[in-house]
Write an enzyme that holds these catalytic residues in place. Structure first.
Site, PDB file in Angstrom:
ATOM      1  N   LYS A  78       0.816  -1.209   0.000  1.00  0.00           N
ATOM      2  CA  LYS A  78       0.000   0.000   0.000  1.00  0.00           C
ATOM      3  C   LYS A  78       0.853   1.262   0.000  1.00  0.00           C
ATOM      4  CE  LYS A  78      -4.273  -2.017   1.501  1.00  0.00           C
ATOM      5  NZ  LYS A  78      -5.311  -2.155   2.523  1.00  0.00           N
TER       6      LYS A  78
ATOM      7  N   ARG B 106      -3.132 -10.271   5.282  1.00  0.00           N
ATOM      8  CA  ARG B 106      -3.552 -10.376   3.879  1.00  0.00           C
ATOM      9  C   ARG B 106      -2.440  -9.800   2.998  1.00  0.00           C
ATOM     10  NH1 ARG B 106      -6.452  -7.382  -0.018  1.00  0.00           N
ATOM     11  NH2 ARG B 106      -7.936  -8.607  -1.241  1.00  0.00           N
TER      12      ARG B 106
END
Length: 261
Positions: free
Chosen positions: A212, A243
């Site tokens: 991210k 995740r």
């Protein structure tokens, strides 16, 4: 079905396979169902406890797709994976979840926390599936547009507690539910620093920091290494499920972190 804590003991890794043309990290990479299925099998072989398959991007600014289009993307992948790989379906749509569960998926990962489709809770309850409830302020299209919190951790915790109570009231056993604070969905790093508050709700916490852009704002130039570091930090603060896109690197790092715990 065994409680989610037993099915996914800390730390467990969830691999990510986005069957989309526009996801923020791997959009287009797994759009072909054969490539997507092969990636899911590879992730399972590398140690993923489950693979999250999604057919609709939730990157900032993303537009939604119809249930028919989402099904067109994910069904061929799920058909190729039946009985081979444990699968979670990343969807907010009851029709997509229903079909995925019929094809062997064991978890529904809903970024709307059962707010997007009034029928989804019943589908999960009837199937006896696991469920992940995620916090998101606004929608994927708006979530990064000047998000504001007085106390981000307290507000996320209150939201997740309310959605957990709603899910249980809809017939989904609490011991089949995990919670995701939605890292990167308009949040700050304070969520990771105080992750113990969310773990204190009493349900396993899933964290998805992988690749991210928040990591670049911390000075990272290698998103894989930075993602691994963030995952270990989250695990050390109570996360149960991580995740990730790069399964092997995370499985190795988390195994070492667990050994030192």
């Amino acid at each position: 079905m065994i409680p989610i804590e037993e099915r996914f003991p800390r730390p467990s890794v969830m691999g990510v396979v986005n069957v989309t043309p526009d996801s923020f990290s791997d959009g287009g990479v797994h759009f072909d169902p054969d490539l997507a299925a092969a990636a899911a099998r590879r992730m399972a072989a590398e140690g993923a406890a489950i693979v999250d398959v999604g057919g609709e991007s939730t990157r900032p600014g993303s537009e939604g797709v119809s249930a028919d289009e989402e099904l067109r993307r994910v069904v061929p992948v799920l058909e190729r994976l039946q009985a081979d790989v444990p699968v979670s379906i990343d969807t907010a749509k009851a029709d997509v979840a229903r079909r995925a569960l019929a094809l062997g998926a064991e978890m529904v990962n809903d970024v709307t926390a059962l707010r997007g489709d009034p029928e989804l809770a019943g589908v999960v309850a009837d199937a006896g599936a696991y469920l992940c409830l995620m916090h998101m302020q606004g929608t994927p299209r708006t979530m990064q547009e000047d998000p504001r919190y007085d106390d981000v951790v307290a507000e996320v915790a209150a939201f997740l507690e309310e959605r957990l109570a709603f899910a249980v009231a809809q017939g989904i056993p609490e011991n089949r539910i995990c919670l995701d604070p939605g890292i990167g969905f308009g949040k700050t790093l304070e969520l990771i620093r105080r992750l113990d508050v969310l773990a204190g709700i009493g349900r396993p916490v899933l964290v998805g920091f992988s690749r991210k852009s928040t990591l670049r704002r911390l000075g990272a130039t290698d998103l894989v290494s930075a993602s691994v570091a963030a995952a270990v930090a989250a695990y050390e603060r109570g996360a149960a499920i991580l995740r990730v896109h790069d399964v092997a690197a995370h499985v190795d790092a988390l195994a070492v972190a667990k050994a030192f715990a």
